[in-house]
Design a protein around this motif. Structure first.
Motif, mmCIF file in Angstrom:
data_model
loop_
_atom_site.group_PDB
_atom_site.id
_atom_site.type_symbol
_atom_site.label_atom_id
_atom_site.label_comp_id
_atom_site.label_asym_id
_atom_site.label_seq_id
_atom_site.Cartn_x
_atom_site.Cartn_y
_atom_site.Cartn_z
ATOM 1 N N UNK A 95 0.833 -1.203 0.000
ATOM 2 C CA UNK A 95 0.000 0.000 0.000
ATOM 3 C C UNK A 95 0.871 1.258 0.000
ATOM 4 N N UNK A 96 1.911 1.267 0.798
ATOM 5 C CA UNK A 96 2.795 2.433 0.865
ATOM 6 C C UNK A 96 3.551 2.613 -0.445
ATOM 7 N N UNK A 97 4.012 1.522 -1.020
ATOM 8 C CA UNK A 97 4.807 1.607 -2.247
ATOM 9 C C UNK A 97 4.014 2.150 -3.420
ATOM 10 N N UNK A 98 2.698 2.043 -3.353
ATOM 11 C CA UNK A 98 1.853 2.549 -4.432
ATOM 12 C C UNK A 98 1.601 4.049 -4.330
ATOM 13 N N UNK A 99 2.024 4.660 -3.243
ATOM 14 C CA UNK A 99 1.809 6.098 -3.069
ATOM 15 C C UNK A 99 2.759 6.888 -3.968
ATOM 16 N N UNK A 100 2.340 8.097 -4.298
ATOM 17 C CA UNK A 100 3.189 8.965 -5.114
ATOM 18 C C UNK A 100 4.443 9.389 -4.355
ATOM 19 N N UNK A 101 4.334 9.540 -3.056
ATOM 20 C CA UNK A 101 5.475 9.935 -2.219
ATOM 21 C C UNK A 101 5.303 9.315 -0.843
ATOM 22 N N UNK A 102 6.387 8.750 -0.306
ATOM 23 C CA UNK A 102 6.392 8.236 1.056
ATOM 24 C C UNK A 102 7.841 8.090 1.496
ATOM 25 N N UNK A 103 8.021 7.898 2.778
ATOM 26 C CA UNK A 103 9.358 7.738 3.334
ATOM 27 C C UNK A 103 9.286 6.830 4.551
ATOM 28 N N UNK A 104 10.378 6.142 4.794
ATOM 29 C CA UNK A 104 10.443 5.315 6.003
ATOM 30 C C UNK A 104 10.436 6.221 7.236
ATOM 31 N N UNK A 105 9.687 5.799 8.243
ATOM 32 C CA UNK A 105 9.770 6.442 9.547
ATOM 33 C C UNK A 105 10.641 5.606 10.459
ATOM 34 N N UNK A 106 10.248 4.339 10.615
ATOM 35 C CA UNK A 106 11.052 3.380 11.363
ATOM 36 C C UNK A 106 11.280 2.158 10.487
ATOM 37 N N UNK A 107 12.395 1.496 10.714
ATOM 38 C CA UNK A 107 12.739 0.318 9.927
ATOM 39 C C UNK A 107 12.461 -0.981 10.683
ATOM 40 N N UNK A 108 12.191 -0.863 11.982
ATOM 41 C CA UNK A 108 11.949 -2.042 12.812
ATOM 42 C C UNK A 108 10.695 -1.836 13.655
#
Length: 491
Positions: A343-356
């Motif tokens: 779902x996130x990867x389909x967004x026009x823009x996003x960024x990691x907040x936490x990796x774990x």
């Protein structure tokens, strides 16, 4: 005075002359009959033509700038240039032809004096300005294996868009007959910006390429593998700036060699002799594309840039103009982390907040991971039953910018299909309560002590503990959270 007529009388035999005329006419009819018979037996083919046709307009149709180029040609701002290179079977240049035109009509090259044999034809097309400014230079053209088309400066205005075509032909009687259709070697970035003058110090907005997929030219040999066709000169001082829109304008179109399944670009606002980082762009960008890159400087904290197709931009911008935030969480209860990531990867823009994942205690008792959906304000936070991200139980959306009006939050909930269901008190705080159209999900929203609003989504059947309290910790925003290693190649 009338000119005098001079009459020369020659002694002739009229009968003999008449006979000769009859014989001559019969011979002429016979010749015409023979020619007609020959043409019926073997119809003319393109193999008997010596014109090499070039489809000039195809490049600009592919890039979506045909109308703009037609207008620039009509007002005399630029001239289209086509260069045809002919190489023999050994790869040696045997002929170089050039043509300039002021329209998008097809043009022809006549290649004469070639001996029979196999040849490779390479054509590249671009335009020069009416003042003579050029965007490209050909080097190493004496041999097909060393021929490289090099970009001369950046950013590169769209009139300098470049196309390439090649084919191999066998000549008979020195004649060449193909039609060449140049296709783009790069792509168009349609740069748009609103409210750039929000700060008096702002002078321009620039889109920079990074050291990933930085190219300065293209090898022209058709034998070169596509994976190494694009060329980066080790001695190039070419800037990585792709586009630049000054404060007195709100748009501009540019041509760039950057491309790939993912490209990593950065937006910087120019402030005279200094500049300030705004955010990054991560998106697929294919050769021959026409992408809109848009930023609203007055919303740059809580509204990310758009990068994508013009059609997609129209829908995206309509939502923004209607006051709908980009926040759009996945509310599929019971799904797993993989579903959320898709779902996130389909967004026009996003960024990691936490990796774990980290464990959140009361009232959630769940494993938490979060993402940014704007450069420095909006987050989507997902809470699962297990440490490996199974069974989505809650979603929290936070807005860390107190200037974003509450009407934006309400527009978001309405857009998601939620309707007001009064208020409720949980953990000692009063929340506005909204219910989804199917009545299966509730959204609880309020404003925290620092003026930031947030929404908690949960299933109506949720058994969230009544004890404890909810206070999210504000993220530490990074200027380059996601691609810190991808910096601008050159200034």
């Amino acid at each position: 005075m009338q000119p005098q007529k001079i009459i020369i009388i020659l002694p002739i035999n009229v009968k003999k002359m008449h006979k000769r005329i009859q014989n001559t006419v019969m011979l002429l009819f016979a010749a015409v009959a023979i020619l007609s018979s020959t043409s019926c037996e073997k119809k003319p083919t393109t193999d008997n033509q010596d014109a090499i046709m070039v489809n000039v307009a195809a490049l600009y149709d592919e890039l979506g700038i045909r109308n703009e180029m037609a207008q620039m040609l009509a007002n005399g701002s630029c001239v289209i240039t086509d260069t045809l290179l002919i190489y023999d079977a050994s790869g040696r240049l045997v002929s170089k032809l050039g043509a300039e035109s002021n329209s998008l009509k097809p043009l022809t090259f006549n290649a004469e004096g070639l001996s029979d044999g196999n040849y490779t034809l390479v054509l590249w097309q671009t335009a020069r300005s009416s003042s003579g400014d050029r965007g490209w230079r050909l080097t190493g053209e004496e041999q097909l294996s060393t021929a490289i088309l090099n970009q001369l400066h950046s950013p590169l205005d769209y009139i300098f868009s470049a196309g390439y075509a090649s084919t191999t032909v066998a000549t008979e009687g020195g004649k060449l007959v193909p039609t060449l259709t140049p296709m783009a070697i790069g792509s168009i970035v349609d740069m748009r910006v609103d409210n750039l003058s929000v700060s008096p110090a702002n002078t321009a907005l620039s889109l920079w390429g990074t050291n990933y997929n930085y190219y300065t030219g293209i090898r022209l040999s058709p034998a070169v593998d596509e994976s190494v066709r694009y060329y980066t000169s080790p001695d190039s001082s070419l800037s990585g700036r792709i586009a630049q829109v000054p404060v007195d304008q709100n748009n501009g179109k540019f041509f760039t060699l950057y491309h790939g399944k993912e490209i990593y670009l950065e937006l910087w606002v120019d402030k005279g002799t200094s500049e300030k980082y705004v955010t990054f762009i991560d998106a697929p960008f294919n050769i021959g594309s026409h992408a809109v890159c848009y930023l609203d400087m007055s919303r740059s904290i809580w509204q990310p840039p758009y990068f994508g197709s013009e059609g997609g931009f129209a829908a995206w911008k309509a939502d923004r103009d209607a006051g709908i935030l980009v926040t759009d969480p996945l509310l599929q209860w019971g799904c797993n982390y993989t579903d959320v990531q898709q779902h996130m990867s389909a967004k026009n823009w996003w960024d990691w907040g936490s990796y774990e994942f980290e464990f959140w205690e009361d009232p959630f008792q769940s494993w938490h991971i979060w993402y940014s959906v704007s450069p420095a304000a909006l987050t989507e936070q997902y809470l699962f039953e297990t440490e490996n991200g199974q069974n989505l139980r809650y979603v929290v959306c936070y807005c860390w910018d107190e200037t974003v009006p509450l009407t934006m939050r309400d527009n978001l909930l309405q857009h998601q299909g939620f309707q007001s269901a009064g208020t409720t008190t949980i953990w000692g705080d009063s929340f506005s309560r909204f219910l989804s159209a199917d009545g299966q999900t509730e959204a609880l929203t309020t404003v925290d002590d620092e003026g930031y609003w947030f929404i908690i989504y949960r299933p109506v059947s949720s058994k969230m503990k009544a004890g404890g309290s909810f206070r999210a910790i504000r993220p530490q925003w990074s200027s380059r959270t996601r691609f810190n290693q991808k910096i601008r190649f050159k200034k």
